[in-house]
Scaffold this active site. Sequence first.
Site, PDB file in Angstrom:
ATOM      1  N   ASP A 153       0.845  -1.191   0.000  1.00 29.62           N
ATOM      2  CA  ASP A 153       0.000   0.000   0.000  1.00 29.62           C
ATOM      3  C   ASP A 153       0.883   1.245   0.000  1.00 29.62           C
ATOM      4  O   ASP A 153       2.093   1.150   0.199  1.00 29.62           O
ATOM      5  CB  ASP A 153      -1.009  -0.008   1.157  1.00 29.62           C
ATOM      6  CG  ASP A 153      -0.368   0.019   2.531  1.00 29.62           C
ATOM      7  OD1 ASP A 153       0.836  -0.292   2.642  1.00 29.62           O
ATOM      8  OD2 ASP A 153      -1.070   0.345   3.502  1.00 29.62           O
ATOM      9  N   PHE A 166       6.536   2.261  -4.436  1.00 26.13           N
ATOM     10  CA  PHE A 166       7.927   2.479  -4.036  1.00 26.13           C
ATOM     11  C   PHE A 166       8.439   3.894  -4.312  1.00 26.13           C
ATOM     12  O   PHE A 166       9.489   4.280  -3.827  1.00 26.13           O
ATOM     13  CB  PHE A 166       8.884   1.449  -4.672  1.00 26.13           C
ATOM     14  CG  PHE A 166       8.656   0.043  -4.204  1.00 26.13           C
ATOM     15  CD1 PHE A 166       9.076  -0.361  -2.941  1.00 26.13           C
ATOM     16  CD2 PHE A 166       7.990  -0.874  -5.002  1.00 26.13           C
ATOM     17  CE1 PHE A 166       8.853  -1.658  -2.490  1.00 26.13           C
ATOM     18  CE2 PHE A 166       7.756  -2.180  -4.560  1.00 26.13           C
ATOM     19  CZ  PHE A 166       8.192  -2.563  -3.299  1.00 26.13           C
ATOM     20  N   HIS A 207      11.615  -9.109   0.261  1.00 22.84           N
ATOM     21  CA  HIS A 207      11.305  -7.689   0.127  1.00 22.84           C
ATOM     22  C   HIS A 207      12.558  -6.841   0.399  1.00 22.84           C
ATOM     23  O   HIS A 207      13.408  -7.223   1.207  1.00 22.84           O
ATOM     24  CB  HIS A 207      10.200  -7.326   1.131  1.00 22.84           C
ATOM     25  CG  HIS A 207       9.535  -6.025   0.851  1.00 22.84           C
ATOM     26  ND1 HIS A 207      10.032  -4.822   1.298  1.00 22.84           N
ATOM     27  CD2 HIS A 207       8.405  -5.734   0.149  1.00 22.84           C
ATOM     28  CE1 HIS A 207       9.232  -3.849   0.903  1.00 22.84           C
ATOM     29  NE2 HIS A 207       8.234  -4.370   0.197  1.00 22.84           N
ATOM     30  N   TYR A 259       2.913   4.756   0.786  1.00 20.93           N
ATOM     31  CA  TYR A 259       3.565   5.342   1.970  1.00 20.93           C
ATOM     32  C   TYR A 259       2.559   6.235   2.680  1.00 20.93           C
ATOM     33  O   TYR A 259       1.722   6.869   2.039  1.00 20.93           O
ATOM     34  CB  TYR A 259       4.774   6.179   1.556  1.00 20.93           C
ATOM     35  CG  TYR A 259       5.865   5.388   0.864  1.00 20.93           C
ATOM     36  CD1 TYR A 259       6.539   4.362   1.523  1.00 20.93           C
ATOM     37  CD2 TYR A 259       6.232   5.680  -0.448  1.00 20.93           C
ATOM     38  CE1 TYR A 259       7.549   3.647   0.893  1.00 20.93           C
ATOM     39  CE2 TYR A 259       7.246   4.972  -1.083  1.00 20.93           C
ATOM     40  CZ  TYR A 259       7.898   3.955  -0.410  1.00 20.93           C
ATOM     41  OH  TYR A 259       8.888   3.251  -1.042  1.00 20.93           O
TER      42      TYR A 259
END
Length: 219
Positions: free
Chosen positions: A59, A72, A180, A61
């Site tokens: 989701d 990102f 990740h 920031y």
Amino acid sequence: MDWQEIFHNIKSEHDFSEMESFLEKAYQNKTIYPDKENIYQAFDLTPLDRVKVVVLGQDPYHGPNQAHGLAFSVQPTGKFPPSLRNIYKELEADIGCQRETPHLQDWAKEGVLLLNTVLTVEAHQAHSHKNIGWEIFTDEIIKSVSRELDDVVFILWGKPAQSKIKLIDTERHHIIQSVHPSPLSAYRGFFGSKPFSKTNEYLIASGKEPINWCGGDNL
């Protein structure tokens, strides 16, 4: 086929009225990211027929001046997120790129669909818009890309992203996966995974132009 047709098809198959009502109230009464006009920016910057790579995030920031609709990526004045710092470390180790801006708009314009599986979030409340309906919408987006295009590279970092493999025709597309890039996991296999050079090798082998990951930091 373009995004508008795909959006229309998805909305004709699923009822998003509850989610739309929830979001309308949330934007009126709370601080929600990204700004309403940027929710679909990933699709605005990367038309369907230009998609060569899909990078899946979770989701947006949830801090100020960060989210702007690309997974990102952060607005040029926003705080640099730790995961993106690690992505840039791997980018430099992999192909020698040094990037200064946290803004990934140039990647989007190169054909990298930077797709979060949830497209909105309440300020300072990670995952606050999980399960309101976005996952249904973005699952259909992933299936549509898989169905409509050929030889797309899907970059899946972490278990939530990897859970979407079932939506992708792996005979027609290429999957790159690792843990990740978060500081909690990056040293367990993200560093050294070379996703950027591997993506370009596959694109070139498929007769496509490689991605200019270094960019000119075009904003």
